[in-house]
Write a protein that holds these residues in place. Structure first.
Motif, PDB file in Angstrom:
ATOM      1  N   ALA A  71      -4.176  14.981  -0.125  1.00 48.13           N
ATOM      2  CA  ALA A  71      -5.212  14.597   0.828  1.00 48.13           C
ATOM      3  C   ALA A  71      -4.570  14.028   2.082  1.00 48.13           C
ATOM      4  N   SER A  72      -5.141  14.372   3.230  1.00 50.66           N
ATOM      5  CA  SER A  72      -4.610  13.877   4.495  1.00 50.66           C
ATOM      6  C   SER A  72      -5.122  12.481   4.822  1.00 50.66           C
ATOM      7  N   ILE A 108       0.854  -1.183   0.000  1.00 44.84           N
ATOM      8  CA  ILE A 108       0.000   0.000   0.000  1.00 44.84           C
ATOM      9  C   ILE A 108       0.891   1.235   0.000  1.00 44.84           C
ATOM     10  N   ASP A 109       0.600   2.176  -0.897  1.00 41.75           N
ATOM     11  CA  ASP A 109       1.432   3.367  -1.040  1.00 41.75           C
ATOM     12  C   ASP A 109       1.178   4.345   0.101  1.00 41.75           C
ATOM     13  N   ALA A 110       2.211   5.119   0.443  1.00 42.04           N
ATOM     14  CA  ALA A 110       2.083   6.112   1.505  1.00 42.04           C
ATOM     15  C   ALA A 110       1.244   7.309   1.074  1.00 42.04           C
ATOM     16  N   ALA A 111       1.087   7.525  -0.240  1.00 42.71           N
ATOM     17  CA  ALA A 111       0.293   8.641  -0.756  1.00 42.71           C
ATOM     18  C   ALA A 111      -1.155   8.194  -0.941  1.00 42.71           C
ATOM     19  N   VAL A 112      -2.091   8.918  -0.363  1.00 34.96           N
ATOM     20  CA  VAL A 112      -3.505   8.561  -0.433  1.00 34.96           C
ATOM     21  C   VAL A 112      -3.998   8.579  -1.874  1.00 34.96           C
ATOM     22  N   GLU A 113      -3.575   9.595  -2.671  1.00 33.43           N
ATOM     23  CA  GLU A 113      -4.053   9.718  -4.047  1.00 33.43           C
ATOM     24  C   GLU A 113      -3.651   8.530  -4.904  1.00 33.43           C
ATOM     25  N   VAL A 114      -2.447   8.008  -4.671  1.00 33.63           N
ATOM     26  CA  VAL A 114      -1.987   6.852  -5.450  1.00 33.63           C
ATOM     27  C   VAL A 114      -2.872   5.644  -5.175  1.00 33.63           C
ATOM     28  N   ASN A 115      -3.196   5.418  -3.939  1.00 31.80           N
ATOM     29  CA  ASN A 115      -4.058   4.285  -3.590  1.00 31.80           C
ATOM     30  C   ASN A 115      -5.465   4.451  -4.146  1.00 31.80           C
ATOM     31  N   MET A 116      -5.973   5.686  -4.124  1.00 35.67           N
ATOM     32  CA  MET A 116      -7.323   5.921  -4.634  1.00 35.67           C
ATOM     33  C   MET A 116      -7.391   5.715  -6.138  1.00 35.67           C
ATOM     34  N   GLY A 135       1.104   9.081   4.499  1.00 37.01           N
ATOM     35  CA  GLY A 135       2.329   8.761   5.207  1.00 37.01           C
ATOM     36  C   GLY A 135       2.328   7.392   5.861  1.00 37.01           C
ATOM     37  N   HIS A 136       1.208   6.697   5.812  1.00 33.93           N
ATOM     38  CA  HIS A 136       1.108   5.356   6.391  1.00 33.93           C
ATOM     39  C   HIS A 136       1.080   4.335   5.267  1.00 33.93           C
ATOM     40  N   GLN A 137       1.984   3.365   5.288  1.00 34.93           N
ATOM     41  CA  GLN A 137       2.020   2.334   4.255  1.00 34.93           C
ATOM     42  C   GLN A 137       1.182   1.122   4.660  1.00 34.93           C
ATOM     43  N   HIS A 138       0.091   1.377   5.278  1.00 28.64           N
ATOM     44  CA  HIS A 138      -0.892   0.344   5.596  1.00 28.64           C
ATOM     45  C   HIS A 138      -2.253   1.032   5.702  1.00 28.64           C
ATOM     46  N   ALA A 139      -3.295   0.229   5.626  1.00 23.34           N
ATOM     47  CA  ALA A 139      -4.661   0.760   5.694  1.00 23.34           C
ATOM     48  C   ALA A 139      -5.371   0.152   6.885  1.00 23.34           C
ATOM     49  N   TYR A 140      -6.320   0.902   7.416  1.00 24.56           N
ATOM     50  CA  TYR A 140      -7.112   0.431   8.544  1.00 24.56           C
ATOM     51  C   TYR A 140      -8.487   0.005   8.041  1.00 24.56           C
ATOM     52  N   CYS A 141      -8.956  -1.146   8.528  1.00 19.43           N
ATOM     53  CA  CYS A 141     -10.234  -1.710   8.095  1.00 19.43           C
ATOM     54  C   CYS A 141     -11.224  -1.649   9.252  1.00 19.43           C
ATOM     55  N   ALA A 142     -12.315  -0.944   9.059  1.00 21.16           N
ATOM     56  CA  ALA A 142     -13.360  -0.822  10.074  1.00 21.16           C
ATOM     57  C   ALA A 142     -14.495  -1.777   9.730  1.00 21.16           C
ATOM     58  N   ASP A 143     -14.786  -2.667  10.663  1.00 22.10           N
ATOM     59  CA  ASP A 143     -15.818  -3.681  10.421  1.00 22.10           C
ATOM     60  C   ASP A 143     -17.197  -3.088  10.681  1.00 22.10           C
ATOM     61  N   HIS A 174      -3.446  19.206  15.579  1.00 26.45           N
ATOM     62  CA  HIS A 174      -1.997  19.378  15.417  1.00 26.45           C
ATOM     63  C   HIS A 174      -1.369  18.393  14.432  1.00 26.45           C
ATOM     64  N   HIS A 175      -2.207  17.710  13.613  1.00 23.92           N
ATOM     65  CA  HIS A 175      -1.616  16.750  12.682  1.00 23.92           C
ATOM     66  C   HIS A 175      -1.996  17.043  11.226  1.00 23.92           C
ATOM     67  N   ALA A 176      -2.676  18.115  10.987  1.00 25.33           N
ATOM     68  CA  ALA A 176      -3.141  18.372   9.633  1.00 25.33           C
ATOM     69  C   ALA A 176      -1.988  18.505   8.646  1.00 25.33           C
ATOM     70  N   ASP A 177      -0.878  19.104   9.097  1.00 25.91           N
ATOM     71  CA  ASP A 177       0.247  19.286   8.195  1.00 25.91           C
ATOM     72  C   ASP A 177       1.146  18.060   8.119  1.00 25.91           C
ATOM     73  N   ASN A 178       0.954  17.082   9.009  1.00 27.52           N
ATOM     74  CA  ASN A 178       1.791  15.882   9.027  1.00 27.52           C
ATOM     75  C   ASN A 178       0.928  14.681   9.444  1.00 27.52           C
ATOM     76  N   PRO A 179       0.105  14.129   8.545  1.00 27.68           N
ATOM     77  CA  PRO A 179      -0.777  13.013   8.903  1.00 27.68           C
ATOM     78  C   PRO A 179      -0.023  11.766   9.346  1.00 27.68           C
ATOM     79  N   SER A 180       1.224  11.615   8.916  1.00 28.49           N
ATOM     80  CA  SER A 180       1.978  10.410   9.277  1.00 28.49           C
ATOM     81  C   SER A 180       2.300  10.362  10.767  1.00 28.49           C
TER      82      SER A 180
END
Length: 516
Positions: free
Chosen positions: A60-61, A26-34, A139-147, A91-97
């Motif tokens: 996108a954050s 999974i890519d760290a960039a949200v747009e690439v994954n989308m 900035g996260h190279q993984h995704a979270y899955c909400a059931d 305090h994380h808008a500029d750095n989502p990672s």
């Protein structure tokens, strides 16, 4: 025991993952994954992608992706977005990672059942198409899955295939979790364990095993797991796909896997040390191992007095012999053994057959095939007129055939009694081999008379005694004979007598363990 807030699913079985996407991170960039999601799913209009983008930021954050109709859109709009927006804007808008995954997980878990994490696109697609909402953070190279899976399903209603006069009216549905809950409502014991596997390279169908730990035999449970793990198929759309893959005696007419739509029936089988196999998308639950006598037992036998239940059970065994052998006995006696009949009955039958141009075998064959056609037509026609057409068609065709001199009146009676006897079986899957073998016995009777029937029955008994169901004898407790299991075989003893655990479970023979 402490549980991790995020369970890593990247180590899933390769058979449950999409092979063409295996190993793709999974890519760290949200747009690439989308963009990848939109491309791989062909821009499907039920793929919903919503992103969080703050003013003054080019990328996108975060983003939430889900399939419309499989996930709870209300939960996403009113809860997940609020949690994400609060976590990112704090305090994380500029750095989502820099968002703390543990903190985010705690916030999300307050309003939903389970949160997991995936690291590869193959696992992401599996979770997405299973109805989970995918949360992507920059900035996260993984995704979270909400059931938060939610889809329309059939309500719990009364079974139309396995009717019950006295007892619960509920039946299984096509929703897997509804079915497991129906069984847990019957058995409130912590030893009732479940295991879920995914089968089908394309359909990714969830298959759940349910069993009573400490009651089921470990050898049986291990055999069930082994056979399920060897299934290599693209699709599982019904439990029949599973049954055909795991059953013993694949060339036998007799089913070695029992299926039911009734939760109380499944619960009773689990209490006997058997394993229930629940398949997503079907109301038919498979029960293994099974024995021949199980197909003659009804759930009502355990809700009525033992004397009446035993009488009905013996009646079912008798009607099976009628359904299986009655036409062949008529053919053998009227063709080869007329001296066995009283003189008055022989004269009456001879008078009826005087104008019939066919021998008894072809006469019975014509009527049996005609009735099977009417039975199948009644099942496939619209329910409002199917039953009426089958009943009226049988009466009209039978009367017309007698008046035309094609068949005798006695043959119509024989075929009618045979057909009615078939409907006394509680399990529809057992009526099919009986109907097929009926034609085989008719051929044997038409060729060799009673000798052919006796030889055919002898061969049938040898075949049944040789069958096994997941290591257990199919003819048990009749062959091999097991005295402790005869309490609930041909008849049912009263409940005030001590039951013993059946041989299909651990601790077989232990007294005062009541079944059902």
């Amino acid at each position: 025991m402490h549980r991790k807030l995020f369970s890593n699913r990247s180590s899933s079985n390769d058979n449950n993952m999409l092979p063409e996407y295996a190993g793709i991170p999974i890519d760290a960039a949200v747009e690439v994954n989308m963009l990848r999601l939109k491309r791989d799913l062909g821009g499907s209009d039920d793929l919903i992608m919503r992103e969080i983008r703050y003013e003054g930021m080019r990328a996108a954050s975060a983003a939430v992706v889900y399939i419309d109709g499989l996930s709870n859109a209300t939960m996403i709009n009113q809860y997940i977005f609020d949690v994400l927006d609060y976590s990112l804007s704090n305090h994380h808008a500029d750095n989502p990672s820099s968002v703390d995954a543990a903190v985010l997980a705690k916030k999300l878990l307050n309003g939903m059942g389970a949160i997991s994490t995936v690291n590869e696109m193959a696992s992401l697609y599996t979770e997405l198409l299973s109805g989970q909402a995918i949360i992507l953070l920059a900035g996260h190279q993984h995704a979270y899955c909400a059931d938060i899976r939610e889809w329309k399903g059939r309500d719990v209603t009364e079974s139309t295939n396995q009717t019950s006069i006295r007892g619960p009216r509920e039946s299984f549905t096509e929703t897997l979790r509804t079915n497991t809950s129906l069984i847990r409502r019957k058995i409130k014991d912590p030893r009732l364990w479940t295991e879920t596997v995914t089968i089908g390279k394309v359909t990714k169908t969830c298959v759940t095993l349910m069993y009573l730990n400490g009651v089921v035999k470990p050898s049986v449970l291990q055999m069930v797991r082994s056979r399920l793990s060897t299934i290599d198929i693209d699709s599982i759309l019904d439990s029949g796909y599973i049954e055909e893959q795991i059953e013993d005696g694949k060339w036998s007419l007799f089913p070695t896997v029992y299926n039911t739509e009734l939760p109380d029936n499944a619960a009773g089988q689990l209490l006997e040390g058997k394993v229930a196999i629940l398949v997503e998308g079907t109301p038919n639950v498979l029960i293994v191992p099974t024995q021949l006598v199980t197909f003659f037992q009804s759930t009502e036998d355990y809700y009525q007095r033992s004397f009446y239940a035993s009488l009905l059970r013996i009646l079912r065994f008798g009607t099976v012999f009628i359904s299986l052998l009655f036409p062949s006995l008529y053919i053998a006696i009227t063709t080869f053994h007329r001296d066995m009949l009283p003189a008055s009955l022989l004269i009456s039958l001879a008078a009826q057959r005087e104008g019939v141009p066919f021998p008894a075998f072809f006469e019975a064959l014509i009527m049996e095939i005609t009735f099977e056609i009417l039975r199948e037509a009644g099942l496939r026609m619209p329910r409002a007129i199917g039953q009426a057409v089958s009943v009226v068609g049988t009466l009209v065709i039978g009367q017309a055939a007698v008046e035309a001199g094609i068949v005798s009146a006695a043959m119509v009676i024989v075929v009618s009694i045979t057909a009615i006897s078939t409907f006394t079986l509680p399990a529809y899957s057992m009526s099919i081999p009986v109907r097929i073998l009926r034609f085989a016995f008719m051929v044997a009777a038409g060729s060799f008379g009673l000798f052919g029937i006796i030889m055919g029955f002898f061969i049938l008994m040898l075949h049944l005694c040789a069958l096994r169901s997941f290591g257990e004898p199919y003819m048990s407790p009749l062959s091999p004979f097991k005295k402790q299991d005869m309490e609930d075989a041909l008849f049912r003893l009263p409940r005030w007598l001590s039951y013993k655990r059946p041989d299909t479970s651990m601790g077989a023979g232990e007294s005062r363990i009541r079944k059902r």
